[in-house]
Design a protein around this motif. Sequence first.
Motif, PDB file in Angstrom:
ATOM      1  N   SER A 172       0.834  -1.210   0.000  1.00 13.63           N
ATOM      2  CA  SER A 172       0.000   0.000   0.000  1.00 13.63           C
ATOM      3  C   SER A 172       0.865   1.255   0.000  1.00 13.63           C
ATOM      4  CB  SER A 172      -0.934  -0.002   1.212  1.00 13.63           C
ATOM      5  OG  SER A 172      -1.852  -1.072   1.146  1.00 13.63           O
ATOM      6  N   SER A 173       1.961   1.241   0.765  1.00 16.11           N
ATOM      7  CA  SER A 173       2.880   2.381   0.767  1.00 16.11           C
ATOM      8  C   SER A 173       3.568   2.519  -0.581  1.00 16.11           C
ATOM      9  CB  SER A 173       3.927   2.220   1.877  1.00 16.11           C
ATOM     10  OG  SER A 173       3.315   2.240   3.144  1.00 16.11           O
ATOM     11  N   PHE A 174       3.844   1.398  -1.233  1.00 13.41           N
ATOM     12  CA  PHE A 174       4.384   1.403  -2.594  1.00 13.41           C
ATOM     13  C   PHE A 174       3.426   2.128  -3.535  1.00 13.41           C
ATOM     14  CE2 PHE A 174       4.043  -0.863  -6.702  1.00 13.41           C
ATOM     15  CZ  PHE A 174       5.275  -0.555  -7.254  1.00 13.41           C
ATOM     16  N   GLN A 175       2.140   1.768  -3.458  1.00 11.34           N
ATOM     17  CA  GLN A 175       1.136   2.402  -4.306  1.00 11.34           C
ATOM     18  C   GLN A 175       1.003   3.894  -3.983  1.00 11.34           C
ATOM     19  OE1 GLN A 175      -2.634   0.212  -4.337  1.00 11.34           O
ATOM     20  NE2 GLN A 175      -1.522  -1.630  -3.765  1.00 11.34           N
ATOM     21  N   LEU A 176       0.930   4.214  -2.697  1.00 10.91           N
ATOM     22  CA  LEU A 176       0.787   5.609  -2.288  1.00 10.91           C
ATOM     23  C   LEU A 176       1.961   6.450  -2.783  1.00 10.91           C
ATOM     24  CD1 LEU A 176      -0.467   7.921  -0.708  1.00 10.91           C
ATOM     25  CD2 LEU A 176       0.490   6.952   1.390  1.00 10.91           C
ATOM     26  N   SER A 177       3.166   5.921  -2.688  1.00 11.72           N
ATOM     27  CA  SER A 177       4.360   6.650  -3.126  1.00 11.72           C
ATOM     28  C   SER A 177       4.290   6.972  -4.613  1.00 11.72           C
ATOM     29  CB  SER A 177       5.618   5.837  -2.825  1.00 11.72           C
ATOM     30  OG  SER A 177       5.758   5.598  -1.444  1.00 11.72           O
ATOM     31  N   LEU A 178       3.900   5.987  -5.432  1.00 10.28           N
ATOM     32  CA  LEU A 178       3.840   6.212  -6.875  1.00 10.28           C
ATOM     33  C   LEU A 178       2.674   7.108  -7.269  1.00 10.28           C
ATOM     34  CD1 LEU A 178       4.795   2.732  -8.381  1.00 10.28           C
ATOM     35  CD2 LEU A 178       6.219   4.759  -8.089  1.00 10.28           C
ATOM     36  N   LEU A 179       1.536   6.967  -6.602  1.00  3.91           N
ATOM     37  CA  LEU A 179       0.392   7.828  -6.882  1.00  3.91           C
ATOM     38  C   LEU A 179       0.728   9.288  -6.573  1.00  3.91           C
ATOM     39  CD1 LEU A 179      -2.485   5.632  -5.387  1.00  3.91           C
ATOM     40  CD2 LEU A 179      -2.107   6.118  -7.807  1.00  3.91           C
ATOM     41  N   PHE A 180       1.366   9.506  -5.448  1.00  2.00           N
ATOM     42  CA  PHE A 180       1.742  10.859  -5.048  1.00  2.00           C
ATOM     43  C   PHE A 180       2.799  11.417  -5.987  1.00  2.00           C
ATOM     44  CE2 PHE A 180       3.659  13.658  -1.499  1.00  2.00           C
ATOM     45  CZ  PHE A 180       2.827  14.712  -1.837  1.00  2.00           C
ATOM     46  N   ALA A 181       3.751  10.583  -6.387  1.00  2.00           N
ATOM     47  CA  ALA A 181       4.789  11.027  -7.325  1.00  2.00           C
ATOM     48  C   ALA A 181       4.173  11.449  -8.659  1.00  2.00           C
ATOM     49  CB  ALA A 181       5.809   9.910  -7.540  1.00  2.00           C
ATOM     50  N   ALA A 182       3.172  10.702  -9.134  1.00  2.00           N
ATOM     51  CA  ALA A 182       2.505  11.053 -10.394  1.00  2.00           C
ATOM     52  C   ALA A 182       1.779  12.388 -10.267  1.00  2.00           C
ATOM     53  CB  ALA A 182       1.516   9.949 -10.785  1.00  2.00           C
ATOM     54  N   ALA A 183       1.132  12.605  -9.136  1.00  4.53           N
ATOM     55  CA  ALA A 183       0.425  13.866  -8.916  1.00  4.53           C
ATOM     56  C   ALA A 183       1.396  15.043  -8.872  1.00  4.53           C
ATOM     57  CB  ALA A 183      -0.379  13.787  -7.617  1.00  4.53           C
ATOM     58  N   ILE A 184       2.517  14.858  -8.198  1.00  6.38           N
ATOM     59  CA  ILE A 184       3.501  15.945  -8.111  1.00  6.38           C
ATOM     60  C   ILE A 184       4.092  16.250  -9.488  1.00  6.38           C
ATOM     61  CG2 ILE A 184       5.740  16.603  -7.190  1.00  6.38           C
ATOM     62  CD1 ILE A 184       5.063  15.148  -4.645  1.00  6.38           C
ATOM     63  N   ALA A 185       4.319  15.203 -10.284  1.00  2.75           N
ATOM     64  CA  ALA A 185       4.836  15.427 -11.637  1.00  2.75           C
ATOM     65  C   ALA A 185       3.886  16.317 -12.433  1.00  2.75           C
ATOM     66  CB  ALA A 185       5.034  14.090 -12.344  1.00  2.75           C
ATOM     67  N   ALA A 186       2.591  16.069 -12.295  1.00  2.77           N
ATOM     68  CA  ALA A 186       1.600  16.886 -12.997  1.00  2.77           C
ATOM     69  C   ALA A 186       1.616  18.327 -12.484  1.00  2.77           C
ATOM     70  CB  ALA A 186       0.210  16.280 -12.825  1.00  2.77           C
ATOM     71  N   ILE A 187       1.759  18.496 -11.178  1.00  2.62           N
ATOM     72  CA  ILE A 187       1.801  19.831 -10.583  1.00  2.62           C
ATOM     73  C   ILE A 187       3.021  20.607 -11.086  1.00  2.62           C
ATOM     74  CG2 ILE A 187       2.133  21.083  -8.404  1.00  2.62           C
ATOM     75  CD1 ILE A 187       0.471  18.861  -7.063  1.00  2.62           C
ATOM     76  N   VAL A 188       4.157  19.938 -11.158  1.00  2.00           N
ATOM     77  CA  VAL A 188       5.380  20.598 -11.630  1.00  2.00           C
ATOM     78  C   VAL A 188       5.243  21.014 -13.088  1.00  2.00           C
ATOM     79  CG1 VAL A 188       7.834  20.250 -12.132  1.00  2.00           C
ATOM     80  CG2 VAL A 188       6.888  19.469  -9.956  1.00  2.00           C
ATOM     81  N   VAL A 189       4.702  20.124 -13.918  1.00  2.00           N
ATOM     82  CA  VAL A 189       4.513  20.443 -15.337  1.00  2.00           C
ATOM     83  C   VAL A 189       3.596  21.651 -15.499  1.00  2.00           C
ATOM     84  CG1 VAL A 189       3.485  19.618 -17.485  1.00  2.00           C
ATOM     85  CG2 VAL A 189       4.988  18.118 -16.177  1.00  2.00           C
ATOM     86  N   ALA A 190       2.514  21.685 -14.709  1.00  2.00           N
ATOM     87  CA  ALA A 190       1.544  22.775 -14.824  1.00  2.00           C
ATOM     88  C   ALA A 190       2.102  24.105 -14.323  1.00  2.00           C
ATOM     89  CB  ALA A 190       0.267  22.428 -14.061  1.00  2.00           C
TER      90      ALA A 190
END
Length: 287
Positions: A172-190
């Motif tokens: 679950s922590s593995f999933q949370l880490s990748l989900l959060f990383a994907a969200a941050i990537a989108a925030i940085v791009v925007a």
Amino acid sequence: MGGLARSPQEAMILGMVTAGLLALVAAGLLRWLRAGRLWTDLLVPASFLVAYWLAYNKVPSFPPVGAVNKIFFIAVIGTALGVLAEAAGRGRLGRALVLAQPIASAAYIGAARLPDALPEVAVAALWGLLVMHGLSGGTGHAEDESGTRRAALLGIACAGFAPIALLGASSSSFQLSLLFAAAIAAIVVANISNPDFGFRSASLLGGAGGMIAVAQTVTLITHKTDMLALAVLSLVFVALVVVDPVLRRIRATNKTVRLAAFVGMCLLPVGASLAIVIARYGSSFPV
């Protein structure tokens, strides 16, 4: 519904796409509204809470029972305190909260183990303190880039922690880490060209503080964390200190190029950490 069943890998990719799209829409909306840094500072902690909900498919009841449920409220309370500190213009208070939170979260998560494992809790608290210090430290001469740099750094660290969490017996922590990383990537791009993007107290206390609590939970509860890989990964947080001298040598002036170079330097300790994990676990590494 059988035909709609997805493999764990497909579900993970779908979750990352969902988290990224939600963050991208929210970031784009705030840019369109020309929201100030106080509002954009909420993007990272809000994304963490969404990622938590996607990973665990629940909002835990209060008071929380168990370390995993405590993570959610550490992030919520941290976000609220960060917003209050920024709204009140109390920079010193925000700085004090940022440095105190990892210590408090380690004690809170490891409360049941304090009598027997005080040294482990103390090490987890010290590690969190060093991470927060690295994320909130100086950013050299590129102040207009500090927000996107810090966000990118946190996202890269989350992605690097994912395999450590997986081999630490916490899928679950593995999933949370990748989900959060994907969200941050989108925030940085925007926000790569947005000088009003904020990565301040709320982002640190709610977003980074939440992920620190995740790492502390995996370390203190599962007892299976690869400490060498985690130590190497933690070197990523010195990037904010060393990046500008390097960029001055290569004479990078374009903001996008500078951010790309910064990300590249951050990926070096992440790659080294991943190599350690693969080398130490060999065929048992779940690829």
